[in-house]
Motif scaffolding. Sequence first.
Motif, short mmCIF file in Angstrom:
data_model
loop_
_atom_site.label_atom_id
_atom_site.label_comp_id
_atom_site.label_asym_id
_atom_site.label_seq_id
_atom_site.Cartn_x
_atom_site.Cartn_y
_atom_site.Cartn_z
N HIS A 44 0.89 -1.19 -0.04
CA HIS A 44 -0.06 0.14 0.04
C HIS A 44 0.83 1.19 -0.07
O HIS A 44 0.54 2.24 -0.83
CB HIS A 44 -1.10 0.02 1.39
CG HIS A 44 -1.84 -1.13 1.23
ND1 HIS A 44 -2.44 -1.49 2.57
CD2 HIS A 44 -2.44 -1.79 0.52
CE1 HIS A 44 -3.27 -2.46 2.49
NE2 HIS A 44 -3.39 -2.75 1.13
N ARG A 86 -2.08 12.83 -0.27
CA ARG A 86 -3.31 12.75 1.04
C ARG A 86 -4.04 11.89 0.86
O ARG A 86 -4.42 11.36 -0.14
CB ARG A 86 -3.50 14.28 1.26
CG ARG A 86 -2.42 15.22 1.48
CD ARG A 86 -3.09 16.66 1.73
NE ARG A 86 -1.71 17.48 1.76
CZ ARG A 86 -1.57 18.25 2.78
NH1 ARG A 86 -2.20 18.15 4.05
NH2 ARG A 86 -0.49 19.14 3.00
N ALA A 87 -4.77 11.65 2.05
CA ALA A 87 -5.85 10.54 2.07
C ALA A 87 -6.91 10.48 0.97
O ALA A 87 -7.18 9.74 0.10
CB ALA A 87 -6.51 10.65 3.40
N ASP A 88 -7.15 11.84 0.62
CA ASP A 88 -8.41 12.02 -0.56
C ASP A 88 -7.67 12.13 -1.93
O ASP A 88 -8.62 12.29 -2.78
CB ASP A 88 -9.24 13.31 -0.20
CG ASP A 88 -8.40 14.63 0.24
OD1 ASP A 88 -6.95 14.44 -0.22
OD2 ASP A 88 -8.83 15.52 0.03
N SER A 100 -8.76 3.05 -2.03
CA SER A 100 -8.19 1.68 -1.57
C SER A 100 -7.63 0.99 -2.53
O SER A 100 -8.10 1.20 -3.83
CB SER A 100 -9.35 1.30 -0.70
OG SER A 100 -9.78 2.07 0.24
N PHE A 101 -6.67 -0.06 -2.19
CA PHE A 101 -5.85 -0.60 -3.12
C PHE A 101 -6.51 -2.10 -2.88
O PHE A 101 -6.84 -2.59 -1.86
CB PHE A 101 -4.43 -0.58 -3.01
CG PHE A 101 -3.80 0.68 -2.83
CD1 PHE A 101 -4.07 1.75 -3.93
CD2 PHE A 101 -3.44 1.40 -1.80
CE1 PHE A 101 -3.62 3.05 -3.68
CE2 PHE A 101 -2.89 2.40 -1.56
CZ PHE A 101 -2.97 3.44 -2.66
N GLU A 127 -16.55 6.16 3.31
CA GLU A 127 -14.92 6.20 2.87
C GLU A 127 -14.48 7.49 2.47
O GLU A 127 -13.46 8.21 2.94
CB GLU A 127 -14.56 5.31 2.10
CG GLU A 127 -13.13 5.39 1.58
CD GLU A 127 -12.55 3.88 0.85
OE1 GLU A 127 -13.31 3.08 0.68
OE2 GLU A 127 -11.45 4.27 0.02
N ARG A 185 -11.77 9.92 4.15
CA ARG A 185 -10.53 10.61 3.42
C ARG A 185 -10.39 12.25 3.45
O ARG A 185 -9.38 12.59 3.76
CB ARG A 185 -10.57 9.98 2.05
CG ARG A 185 -10.14 8.24 2.00
CD ARG A 185 -10.17 7.98 0.55
NE ARG A 185 -9.60 6.50 0.49
CZ ARG A 185 -8.33 6.15 0.58
NH1 ARG A 185 -7.45 7.02 0.52
NH2 ARG A 185 -8.30 4.62 0.57
N ALA A 186 -11.60 12.70 3.33
CA ALA A 186 -11.46 13.89 3.24
C ALA A 186 -11.21 14.75 4.73
O ALA A 186 -10.57 15.60 4.83
CB ALA A 186 -12.92 14.49 2.74
N LEU A 230 -9.19 13.39 6.96
CA LEU A 230 -7.83 13.15 7.32
C LEU A 230 -6.85 13.98 6.23
O LEU A 230 -5.85 13.55 6.52
CB LEU A 230 -7.62 11.64 7.38
CG LEU A 230 -8.46 10.96 8.28
CD1 LEU A 230 -8.00 9.40 8.30
CD2 LEU A 230 -8.10 11.30 10.00
N GLU A 231 -7.52 14.75 5.62
CA GLU A 231 -6.89 15.47 4.65
C GLU A 231 -5.69 16.40 5.29
O GLU A 231 -4.65 16.56 4.58
CB GLU A 231 -7.61 16.35 3.58
CG GLU A 231 -7.13 16.75 2.47
CD GLU A 231 -6.51 18.25 2.56
OE1 GLU A 231 -5.85 18.73 1.57
OE2 GLU A 231 -7.07 18.91 3.85
N TYR A 279 -2.59 5.28 3.45
CA TYR A 279 -3.77 5.64 3.97
C TYR A 279 -4.85 4.60 3.77
O TYR A 279 -5.75 4.48 4.60
CB TYR A 279 -4.39 6.93 3.58
CG TYR A 279 -3.63 8.07 3.34
CD1 TYR A 279 -3.37 8.78 4.40
CD2 TYR A 279 -2.89 8.35 2.30
CE1 TYR A 279 -2.68 9.90 4.56
CE2 TYR A 279 -1.90 9.56 2.28
CZ TYR A 279 -1.76 10.35 3.55
OH TYR A 279 -0.90 11.27 3.43
N HIS A 280 -4.66 3.46 3.32
CA HIS A 280 -5.63 2.40 3.03
C HIS A 280 -5.92 1.81 4.34
O HIS A 280 -7.14 1.69 4.69
CB HIS A 280 -4.79 1.13 2.03
CG HIS A 280 -5.93 0.12 1.68
ND1 HIS A 280 -6.35 -0.46 0.61
CD2 HIS A 280 -6.10 -0.99 2.93
CE1 HIS A 280 -7.10 -1.37 0.79
NE2 HIS A 280 -6.66 -1.87 1.97
N VAL A 282 -7.73 4.41 6.73
CA VAL A 282 -9.23 4.48 6.38
C VAL A 282 -9.83 2.90 7.13
O VAL A 282 -10.98 3.34 7.74
CB VAL A 282 -9.33 4.47 4.88
CG1 VAL A 282 -11.12 4.34 4.68
CG2 VAL A 282 -8.79 5.79 4.49
#
Lengths: 788, 155
Positions: free
Chosen positions: A684, A720-722, A726-727, B124, B128-129, B131-132, B141-142, B145
């Motif tokens: 990841h 960043r997270a957004d 997800s993989f 989800e 993600r937003a 934790l930006e 980040y996978h 989340v």
Amino acid sequence: MTDMSMSPMNQMGKPILRREDQRFLTGNGQYTDDIHLQRETAGVFLRSPHAHARIKSIKLEAAQKSPGVIAIFTGQDLADAKVNGLPCGWLINNKDGTPMKEPAHPCLAQGKVRHVGDQVALIVAETQWQARDAAELIEVDYEVLTAVVDTAGANSATTLVHDDVPGNLCYDWGHGDKAATEAAFAKAAHVTKLSFVNNRLIPNAMEPRAAIASYTKHDDSYTLHVANQNPHVERLLMCAFVLGLPESKVRVIAPDVGGGFGSKIFLYAEDVALVWASKRVGRPIKWTAERSESFLTDAHGRDHVSTAEMAMDANGKFLALRVSTTANMGAYLSTFASAVPTILYATLLAGQYATPAIYVEVKAVFTNTAPVDAYRGAGRPEATYLVERIVEQCAREMKIDPVEIRRRNFIKTFPYATPVGLTYDVGDYDATLTKVLKLADVAGYPARKAASAKNGKLRGLGYSCYIEACGIAPSNIAGALGARAGLFEAGEVRVHPTGTVTIFTGSHSHGQGHETTFAQVVASKLGIPIENVEIVHGDTGRVLFGMGTYGSRSLAVGGTAIVKAVDKVIAKGKKIAAHLLEAADTDIVFENGEFKVAGTDKKVPFAQVSLTAYVPHNYPLDKLEPGLNENAFYDPANFTFPAGSYVCEVEVDPATGVTEVCAFSAVDDFGNIVNPMIVEGQVHGGIAQGLGQALLESCIYDKETGQLLTGSYMDYAMPRADDLPSFKVDNCVTPCSHNPLGVKGCGEAGAIGAPPALINAITDALGVRDLEMPATRERVWRAAQARA
Amino acid sequence: MTVSVTLTVNGKAASASVDPRMLLVHLLRDQLQLTGTHVGCDTAQCGACTIHLNGRAVKACSMLAVQANGANVTTIEGLTGKGDKMHPMQEAFRDCHGLQCGFCTPGMVMSACQLLADNPKPTEAEIRAGLEGNICRCTGYHNIVKAVQQAAAQA
């Protein structure tokens, strides 16, 4: 090797939760900046604001009088003390056989500064504020010189970064069979050609570099706490090449380290200056980089400019690959910089394909930018990007399905000697590709593409079938290729009287979870609870030796050293058990944590053998030493070759240039897997860094002034997270054939395989040939407009 | 010149004499020895220093120590209960392998707690937003989340 598969203590292949997590989650991690030594002072480096300038004078008087200042050191002080410059660990020879240029790399600038952030002075004060205030009072008179910035133009620039390096050329290197390659091109039915920029990156481990150097008068010794991936190598280079100190007088401790990704492999100038100064000051000196300093001075990654041509026959069979690359070294040669665009790059250009002839030329150039060295993947991402982009382009030009052209050219029999110097031991590239096609639901792609089209969006699918060489490295091969160090690993198994075990490993964990994975291996082999196994790493005062963690080598090389030491413990334990059980050594077997006389019910547990070793009352003292403590050094027989197939699916909005990564599917072959949870996590993280390179990240210097334009997180686009999906991750297994665990290494795969998958997907969506990384919204929008 | 500051940190009264230019994060780390709160950048971008100030997640690098006078601060150390019992969010990060090097983790956990306080059942995309403002270089980040999803499901 002992069969561990049947043991109730067998932890192999299980997703054991990490033992290190409790301390990290509760705020009890101990990173370098968290450590405070008695009578500690603060060190601050004054850095060059110019990319290239002559230092005409440095006035220290006002700063020296500033409150709290203890000492200020400049390059002149280091020169007077005969402190050497930093060494480069890998010699590359030019095509004509002459050695590469290795210009001086002083720890504090002497005469000239060569990149923004080059260190000019070290200020030591009671507090960091006082040191910073004093730094403001130092007057440096600079004569600003023209900066050499552009990678492609450095060789022809009239300005020299180093007066003794003509053409700013570090080396001009060639690899492969040029004549065979030319001959293959002459008979090719089709040639596909592409040009590439492999964008420069800044590693950005979340913990900035930090160090505390201290000197102890009573035994004339030094201790350096430092955020570093390989403390023994740091000590070796610093002692042998720079400071001329005996290693016995220097202890390097790398405590909890907040990520490395390569950038903490190297011996940095700050570390040396701090160690040297700690004796002069007579007190510990702590320095912690601000993030701005990390941007300016951590070794950067990538920065290649290349052209590649693939010759094919009429059926899309690859006949030859011809590559020309210019690689930016930055202002000075960092520790392993010279090896990255050569040994770690050119040797991977066969990829997964049976291309019979390959020839590559690499020019390495100096510029007025931060040094460039290994960053997650190190050479292999650059090779994979080039190979997988051109393979996809070959498919498009030959009107062959990109999956089919890969299958048509895959290496299918092993071992396979590539034309660029490696011998792949095992692999099954069809298997990973077949599996990823299902994982990515490629069969359902046309429907998804049609749905996107209805919404005015362009959907694209991109493939990448990477290979990498890990488990670095057989020392004799590395030595023949120019390495100035061995690349083995060391391990020690110290069995305590009660049967608990401490493992000392030369590998270093800075996020990889060795305290869990290595303990799983040892607990399984010895048949003891994992709680009875302690893993110690990162301290030259405790660990016998080590080459450290990089190149996805820790389990394959460091883990094997531990396995070898455990085998020695078992072998000795059998002799002790034979004595206790009154049997012949050769009749003793070790199973499930017990020594047994084969074919009988006579047995003695591991802990009783260990106790006997330390309380040797009933013991064969005439032929066996007491104690149960074994060391092993392991030098690998070959590299390991992790490989995999990735599929990236994107949706591009041609009106805005926004690319959404809809899905990313990865099937890797890392050989055997000890802890699948940790391995997935590594994949990841690697994919995120790979997608970061391809979609977001780019280190940009101003072409005229050499100022770093992307010097903060407000300018350098970290994923960043957004930004990420997800993989989907899965794996196939062909065990490595030459280490006892059958493991290959998983740390870099994602960063190597992901970038071409993403760019292949976006160019597929847009129907364009070229798209530079990172695929910013502007670049994608422009490409979409040009297409329209 | 120094200024005295009095505040409550992890339920206990704390006071310190600080340089007026000192940031709250340095008060916590260097004077109160609460080194779980980390400094990962100098532009208020990375979120490694996230703490709870009067019940809200804030970046402790973005305010002066003197501005926290009288405030109620919770750090990662204070999130852990008696007998080292971890908070459900900490547990979720461990269960889901939501951390690797651990450096961003305290700030990430503190932000994630705030996220669920504001939105107990996030999608989800909302996670993600949310934790930006926290950068992680290791996990992609996978699994972070997943950890937040687990904590939300258990709440």
